[in-house]
Structures are given as structure tokens and as C-alpha cells.
Scaffold this active site. Structure first.
Site, PDB file in Angstrom:
ATOM      1  CG  HIS A 155      -2.644   3.950   5.083  1.00  0.00           C
ATOM      2  ND1 HIS A 155      -2.474   3.900   3.723  1.00  0.00           N
ATOM      3  CD2 HIS A 155      -2.889   2.681   5.480  1.00  0.00           C
ATOM      4  CE1 HIS A 155      -2.610   2.649   3.302  1.00  0.00           C
ATOM      5  NE2 HIS A 155      -2.864   1.889   4.344  1.00  0.00           N
ATOM      6  CG  HIS A 163      -6.883   0.904   0.336  1.00  0.00           C
ATOM      7  ND1 HIS A 163      -5.731   1.275  -0.319  1.00  0.00           N
ATOM      8  CD2 HIS A 163      -6.469   0.280   1.473  1.00  0.00           C
ATOM      9  CE1 HIS A 163      -4.682   0.894   0.370  1.00  0.00           C
ATOM     10  NE2 HIS A 163      -5.105   0.291   1.476  1.00  0.00           N
ATOM     11  CB  CYS A 215      -0.933   0.020   1.209  1.00  0.00           C
ATOM     12  SG  CYS A 215      -2.016  -1.419   1.317  1.00  0.00           S
TER      13      CYS A 215
END
Length: 356
Positions: free
Chosen positions: A291, A331, A158
Site C-alpha cells: 500500500h 495515491h 482505499c
């Protein structure tokens, strides 16, 4: 582009919904060809999807129709994003040709499109090799634009696109390149419900970062590319400058409760080192783009890490806002960090914090 992206953010628009009809039909036909599952029975997960990923001007990029059709959509989309970034910066028309410009791409995905070709058109596998080798996404940019700086792919899951941008900045400072294109790309080619999931998906089909009622995230897709160069050179060249990266830092969690679980101490450390590298007083920070996945494990740990980092320098409270672009677009996996930076830059340009 940045203006359209900002318009959605400023309006608090949630670009998350059903898999687009046209793409759903393509996917169902493919699945029906190789399984006994009826097309009508195939279900897809909700997400922040692009309406189309198959439109591409192959002639503009001096590619043949067949070569373009065999290229993973991730390659095509990142190529388009890089070109748009270059033109937006005023360096279109081959002005970067032959320069020491690097390409740093954050990308972390299975080569799904290559698997489709293997099953559907096995005779084309050899011809499709270059178009489906992940590392060649960055190399193709350098090849087509005749760029002579480093060109490589960064895969740290990520954080891939953030690490790519960090490495690009370090390469410029270290003299490995004079400028760099950096960013990330993520396309969800076959988001079949119950198949391509990791156990962190939201039951409500929404991403609500730092919300007590949130129970997970929703996946999204997109691509972001930045053109980076030293501030002194950008000023001398009278470039349009959106933002300045003052400093950065990277690390790894080390031991935690699980290999995919974050570590508050490590996050505290990387924030403090980034602030030190930037030479700023943390008490002057008024916003952090986080995040913020909306998961019950990750969000509390991230907030704890941020709070610990601030407590090293100040005892002030309630002076720094936090947000996460995932609430708007989902995401984006390896492109998530670059999307967050784009949001932060847009907020700086418009001198306003969006609602999410």
C-alpha cells in the site's frame, strides 16, 4: 496501456505535478460562477493527474452527445478502460455479448460531477441521474456490452479495487460468473488546495513510501481494468495470459488507534491467509507491491505487519523487496490497489523490478 505504464515505472518517472492548465481553467470558471473568489486566487493541489478527462467517443459507445456530457467522467473513463482490456484480451467485436461475465468496480468518491450539474444546469438534474449514480458505473458496462454476470460497485475506501478483484475471483470460483471485468477508477475533478484534503498530504508534494523523511502522500487519478477467467479456461482458449492470481484474502482492522488507522496484527493475518489460500511457501516470495502511502503512521505499521507474517514461516532476512506505485503516480484512492497489481504484473512480464 501497460507498455506505456511500464516505460514510466522502469524510468523511475514521477508523474506528479501541477493540475493541468486546461482543467485548471475549467475549474476556475466554475468556481467563479458560484463564489466571490476571483479565478486567479484559486489554487490547486499537486497530484498525479491525467492531462484530460473530457475526451470521449460517445458515438462508439452508442450514446447521445447530451447523455455522454451528463455522465460523470469516472463512468466514461472506466468504460473506456474496460473496452481496452477486452480488446487487449482478444475479445473485442462483441465476443463477450450474452456471456456470464461479471463487472466488479472499486470506487469510493463523492458524486461531485452531479453536484456541478445541479448548480450549473438544474433543469438537467433528472436526465443526469443515471450518469451520476455511482453504482451504475458497473451496471452501464454490463448494459452496453450485454453481460449477464453480477455487476456492482465495491466501496471499502482505499482497498476498494483490491476487494473488487478478490470478490470477482471468488465469484468465478463459486460459479456465479464464467469471467469478470474488475478494477477501479479515480478522477479528481476539483482538487482545490485546502478543501479536498484529509490531513495525510505530503508537505513536500511527493510520495516517498518507507522513507524516514516522508511525511505524507500525494493524490493521483487513473483507471485500471482487468479481464479475469479461470486459468484452465484461459489455457484452453489460448488466451494471452499476463499473470495468475493464485490466491487472496480480505479482512478488517477491527480496533486500532483510530478508525482510519491500520492494524499490524490484522495485516499480518490477512497476508498469512492469502499465502495459505495460494498454497505457496512465503520464503519463496521475492517482491511485495505494498500500500505504501508514505505516511508516518501507515508505513511503519505496514512493514511491521509484513515482517510478522514472514516470521511465522521463515527466519530468513533481506530476501523480499517491497515497493509502492504511489511514488510514481500518487495515491489513486479506490483505484490504488488495481494500479499496484498492474505494476506487479508489468514487473512479471518484463522480469524486472522497477526502482520505486
Amino acid at each position: 496501456d501497460l507498455d506505456g505504464f511500464w516505460a514510466n515505472l522502469a524510468a523511475g518517472r514521477e508523474s506528479i505535478g501541477a493540475y493541468p492548465d486546461a482543467r485548471r481553467a475549467d475549474s476556475r470558471r466554475f468556481i467563479a460562477t458560484f463564489t466571490d473568489v476571483p479565478e486567479a486566487d484559486v489554487r490547486f493541489s499537486p497530484g498525479g493527474y491525467l492531462e484530460a478527462v473530457d475526451g470521449f467517443d460517445y458515438g462508439f459507445f452508442q450514446l447521445s452527445p447530451r447523455e455522454a456530457s451528463l455522465m460523470d467522467p469516472n463512468q466514461r473513463l472506466f468504460l473506456e478502460a474496460c473496452w481496452e482490456a477486452i480488446e487487449d484480451a482478444g475479445y473485442g467485436g462483441g465476443r463477450l455479448k450474452g456471456t456470464r461475465t461479471g463487472v466488479y468496480l472499486g470506487y469510493a468518491d463523492w458524486p461531485v460531477y452531479g453536484q456541478y450539474i445541479t448548480k450549473k444546469h438544474p433543469s438537467l438534474v433528472q436526465a443526469a441521474g443515471a450518469g451520476n449514480t455511482p453504482s451504475l458505473i458497473a451496471s452501464r458496462i454490463a448494459y452496453l456490452l450485454d453481460l449477464h454476470g453480477p455487476a456492482f460497485l465495491v466501496d471499502t475506501a482505499c482497498s476498494s479495487s483490491l476487494v473488487a478483484i478478490h470478490l470477482a475471483c471468488r465469484a468465478i470460483l463459486g460459479g456465479e460468473c464464467d469471467a469478470a471485468i474488475a478494477g477501479g477508477v479515480k478522477v479528481c475533478l476539483m482538487p482545490v488546495e485546502g478543501v479536498f484534503e484529509m490531513g495525510i498530504e505530503s508537505s513536500r508534494r511527493q510520495t516517498r513510501a518507507f522513507d524516514d523523511d516522508s511525511d505524507g502522500t500525494v493524490w493521483g487519478e487513473g483507471t485500471v481494468a482487468f479481464l479475469l477467467k479461470p486459468l484452465s479456461k484461459a489455457l484452453a482458449d489460448r488466451d494471452r495470459i499476463y499473470a495468475v492470481i493464485k490466491g487472496s484474502a480480505i479482512n478488517q482492522d477491527g480496533a486500532s488507534v483510530g478508525i482510519t488507522a491500520p492494524n499490524a496484527t490484522a495485516q499480518e493475518d490477512v497476508l498469512a491467509r492469502a499465502w495459505e489460500d495460494a498454497g505457496i511457501d512465503p520464503a519463496t516470495i521475492t517482491y511485495i507491491e505494498t500500500h505504501g502511502t508514505g505516511t508516518r503512521l501507515g508505513d511503519p505499521i505496514e512493514i511491521d505487519g509484513i515482517q510478522r507474517a514472514f516470521e511465522r514461516f521463515t527466519d530468513r532476512k533481506q530476501f523480499c523487496a517491497v515497493g509502492s506505485v504511489k511514488a510514481n503516480v500518487g495515491h489513486l484512492d479506490s483505484a490504488a490497489g488495481a494500479a499496484g497489481i498492474a505494476k506487479a504484473i508489468a514487473a512479471l512480464v518484463h522480469k524486472r523490478l522497477p526502482p520505486a
